[in-house]
Design an enzyme around this catalytic site. Structure first.
Site, PDB file in Angstrom:
ATOM      1  N   ASP A 229      42.189  41.314  40.591  1.00 45.96           N
ATOM      2  CA  ASP A 229      42.601  41.051  41.968  1.00 45.96           C
ATOM      3  C   ASP A 229      43.999  41.615  42.228  1.00 45.96           C
ATOM      4  O   ASP A 229      44.908  41.464  41.402  1.00 45.96           O
ATOM      5  CB  ASP A 229      42.612  39.524  42.180  1.00 45.96           C
ATOM      6  CG  ASP A 229      42.805  39.130  43.640  1.00 45.96           C
ATOM      7  OD1 ASP A 229      41.965  39.514  44.451  1.00 45.96           O
ATOM      8  OD2 ASP A 229      43.791  38.434  43.941  1.00 45.96           O
ATOM      9  N   GLU A 278      39.183  46.351  21.800  1.00 45.45           N
ATOM     10  CA  GLU A 278      39.029  45.660  20.511  1.00 45.45           C
ATOM     11  C   GLU A 278      37.680  44.960  20.417  1.00 45.45           C
ATOM     12  O   GLU A 278      37.218  44.629  19.339  1.00 45.45           O
ATOM     13  CB  GLU A 278      40.095  44.558  20.377  1.00 45.45           C
ATOM     14  CG  GLU A 278      41.460  45.047  19.997  1.00 45.45           C
ATOM     15  CD  GLU A 278      42.452  43.892  20.087  1.00 45.45           C
ATOM     16  OE1 GLU A 278      42.050  42.711  19.955  1.00 45.45           O
ATOM     17  OE2 GLU A 278      43.636  44.176  20.323  1.00 45.45           O
TER      18      GLU A 278
HETATM   19  O1  TEU Z   1      42.457  40.644  48.264  1.00 44.96           O
HETATM   20  C1  TEU Z   1      43.604  41.453  48.286  1.00 44.96           C
HETATM   21  C2  TEU Z   1      43.901  42.002  49.576  1.00 44.96           C
HETATM   22  O2  TEU Z   1      44.720  42.887  49.675  1.00 44.96           O
HETATM   23  C3  TEU Z   1      43.197  41.398  50.745  1.00 44.96           C
HETATM   24  O3  TEU Z   1      44.110  40.555  51.347  1.00 44.96           O
HETATM   25  C4  TEU Z   1      42.745  42.387  51.697  1.00 44.96           C
HETATM   26  O4  TEU Z   1      43.783  43.238  52.092  1.00 44.96           O
HETATM   27  C5  TEU Z   1      42.256  41.716  52.933  1.00 44.96           C
HETATM   28  O5  TEU Z   1      41.476  40.607  52.589  1.00 44.96           O
HETATM   29  C6  TEU Z   1      41.443  42.694  53.703  1.00 44.96           C
HETATM   30  O6  TEU Z   1      41.099  42.112  54.875  1.00 44.96           O
HETATM   31  C7  TEU Z   1      42.293  39.809  47.188  1.00 44.96           C
HETATM   32  C8  TEU Z   1      41.051  38.973  47.342  1.00 44.96           C
HETATM   33  O7  TEU Z   1      39.931  39.808  47.379  1.00 44.96           O
HETATM   34  C9  TEU Z   1      41.182  38.126  48.568  1.00 44.96           C
HETATM   35  O8  TEU Z   1      40.037  37.368  48.794  1.00 44.96           O
HETATM   36  C10 TEU Z   1      42.369  37.225  48.361  1.00 44.96           C
HETATM   37  O9  TEU Z   1      42.597  36.492  49.527  1.00 44.96           O
HETATM   38  C11 TEU Z   1      43.625  38.001  48.010  1.00 44.96           C
HETATM   39  O10 TEU Z   1      43.385  38.955  46.989  1.00 44.96           O
HETATM   40  C12 TEU Z   1      44.677  37.091  47.466  1.00 44.96           C
HETATM   41  O11 TEU Z   1      44.325  36.681  46.178  1.00 44.96           O
END
Ligand code: TEU
Length: 561
Positions: A229, A278
């Site tokens: 993420d 690994e």
């Molecule tokens: O998403 C990362 C992210 O950059 C998102 O905020 C994206 O830009 C946005 O949702 C687009 O509309 C990840 C996860 O997929 C998201 O669900 C989380 O909210 C976010 O990280 C924070 O952990």
């Protein structure tokens, strides 16, 4: 349309034994990876929230659908301020989803069915309820725990201003002020997302050590990989410099920001790759990296870093032949020098489903209008066939195989997405793609939970009875059977799957035509029927009434010559 029985002849994958000794098979180079959003997939205990036993019970469905791997969005212990992307304990399952024993059983059973399991890893930030953050707050300024996050004194005479001008992706400032243990106003901490998601400081040894240990924990549990993420966010520019611009969300994807896509992130992924290597069985890492260009995305998948990165440029491309061809070419070209497979994705839990995006005029990935549903579905089916024909690996988001639209009319009171509230309802419509899946029956929750009339954490629309798995199974015109056919053909056709190029064929305006060996894919992105000398034998078409020599409006087809 040709129908195919699902391939059930795949080998059993024993945990930690997913690869014969010696030659790596590179299973991930052409894998179709299905994203399960645990809150919304299947609810075994009837509390309205999906859970791990629910997912387990539906694994045979995924095997029969014909996917290779399942990516699970977070199911870890979490206060759910951002639907689980706020993790309080990286080694525990949230009771709402089950137990570690359930996770163990899920991984084992998936392997027995020949499915691999990829779990989400959230290394950019934790929950504010994480033990480290809570201790850092309790112990006050000077606590060594504060070094694991970004705590800073405020600016202004009384420290009343945030330490810099960074804005949260979810709206508002990226800083929140803390209270000192004695109750007086204290330092600020950085959170690129919600205030309940403090960013880790990746310059801290303790943070880096902890995540290497978390990787090993899940690898020892038998998972086949990680979806990382916010992989672009871990390292911040030294000194946390001001950006000098407002409305920073709109700059994302165009510029390298002081908090995104810093070169320092790559060292972290090189260390992780060594750990993955690994373990037996080709364990993989997939970058969720929003970068300005596909070329910068390619940096995350150099041979000693991650295996795949999501292709958000592809996801962000509208239903337009010229733009699609350009993004396909640039995506393939960007990955060629690093030797990583190109990936393709149309939907996920953060964006308006593609059946709804394509039902509307071009307008980004956060929509609140249903548009022309019939048009959207026609285009979505065609877009899916195009995606599955391209060289590399593809991601399918739960429910897209049912042709589900986004639920655009959720009442504001039932919404839960923190970005909706932080943006005062002007953005953040992500709940619309997170509505629980309809499996069967005529009454909500349509088999999502065990009891008719039982709860679901987001309400499902009445018309979803007709879109359920049961309603579509066996109907050769259904989107579910289209996916089943396409995935079966893809699995068996020697010219589909892995690769790094397509050969474009001459085609009329608005039509995409390409060749891969003896395989042909034709896509009509226009609203008109196009006369075209269709080649060889039709394998599958997104149009229910495919006719030789003609491409139906907004349709795609596969042919063998
Ligand atoms: O998403 C990362 C992210 O950059 C998102 O905020 C994206 O830009 C946005 O949702 C687009 O509309 C990840 C996860 O997929 C998201 O669900 C989380 O909210 C976010 O990280 C924070 O952990």
């Amino acid at each position: 349309m040709t129908q195919h029985a699902a391939d059930t002849s795949r080998p059993v994958l024993a945990a930690a034994d997913t690869q014969a000794a010696g030659e790596p098979r590179g299973w991930w180079r052409d894998a179709v990876i299905y994203q399960v959003y645990p809150r919304s997939f299947a609810d075994a205990n009837g509390d309205g929230m999906g859970d791990l036993p629910g997912i387990r019970s539906r694994l045979p469905y995924l095997r029969d659908l014909g996917v290779d791997a399942v990516w699970l969005s977070p199911f870890y212990a979490s206060p759910q301020a951002d639907a689980g992307y706020d993790v309080a304990d990286y080694r525990a399952v949230d009771p709402m989803f089950g137990t570690l024993l359930d996770a163990d059983a899920l991984i084992r059973e998936a392997h027995e069915l020949g499915l691999r399991i990829i779990v989400d890893l959230v290394p950019n930030h934790s929950s504010d309820q994480h033990e480290w953050f809570q201790r850092a707050l309790r112990e006050g300024p000077g606590s060594p725990l504060r070094d694991r996050y970004h705590f800073r004194p405020g600016l202004g005479a009384d420290g009343e201003l945030p330490p810099n001008d960074w804005e949260s992706i979810f709206g508002g400032p990226a800083w929140t002020r803390t209270a000192n243990p004695d109750g007086t106003p204290g330092e600020w901490y950085l959170h690129l997302f919600a205030p309940e998601q403090p960013d880790f400081n990746w310059d801290s040894r303790a943070v880096a050590d902890e995540f290497r240990s978390i990787l090993r924990f899940w690898l020892d549990m038998g998972v086949d990989g990680f979806r990382v993420d916010v992989a672009h966010g871990l390292v911040k520019a030294p000194g946390l410099p001001d950006l000098g611009a407002h409305n920073q969300l709109h700059l994302l994807g165009n510029d390298v920001m002081p908090f995104f896509d810093q070169d320092g992130v790559h060292e972290i992924y090189r260390a992780w790759r060594q750990i993955l290597d690994e373990y037996p069985g080709e364990r993989i890492a997939v970058a969720e990296a929003w970068t300005p260009t596909v070329e910068r995305t390619a940096n995350y998948v150099r041979p000693d870093e991650m295996h795949q990165a999501f292709n958000f440029q592809y996801l962000s491309t509208y239903w337009d032949a010229v733009e699609l061809r350009a993004v396909i070419d640039s995506s393939l070209a960007a990955m060629r020098p690093v030797g990583a497979p190109t990936t393709w994705v149309l939907s996920n839990h953060d964006v308006t489903r593609h059946a709804t995006r394509f039902a509307n005029p071009p307008g980004g990935t956060q929509l609140r209008t249903a548009g022309d549903r019939e048009l959207g579905l026609r285009r979505a089916r065609a877009a899916s066939l195009l995606m599955l024909a391209l060289p590399g690996s593809a991601y399918v988001y739960q429910g897209e195989e049912l042709g589900l639209p986004d639920v655009t009319d959720l009442a504001d009171e039932v919404r839960q997405d923190p970005s909706f509230f932080r943006a005062s309802g002007q953005d953040g419509y992500r709940d619309g793609c997170r509505v629980p899946i309809p499996w069967s029956g005529t009454e909500a929750p349509y088999g999502f939970g065990p009891a008719q009339g039982g709860p679901s954490w987001l309400p499902q629309p009445a018309e979803w009875a007709g879109l359920s798995v049961a309603a579509q199974t066996g109907d050769p015109t259904s989107t579910l059977e289209l996916y089943r056919s396409a995935l079966t053909i893809r699995r068996g056709h020697p010219d589909l799957g892995a690769g790094s190029a397509v050969e474009w064929l001459d085609a009329p305006e608005g039509v995409l035509a390409f060749r891969r060996g003896a395989f042909r894919c034709l896509v009509n992105t226009t609203g008109e029927t196009v006369e075209f000398d269709t080649p060889g034998r039709l394998l599958v078409s997104s149009a229910v009434d495919a006719v030789p020599g003609r491409l139906a409006p907004d349709s795609a087809g596969w042919w063998a010559v």
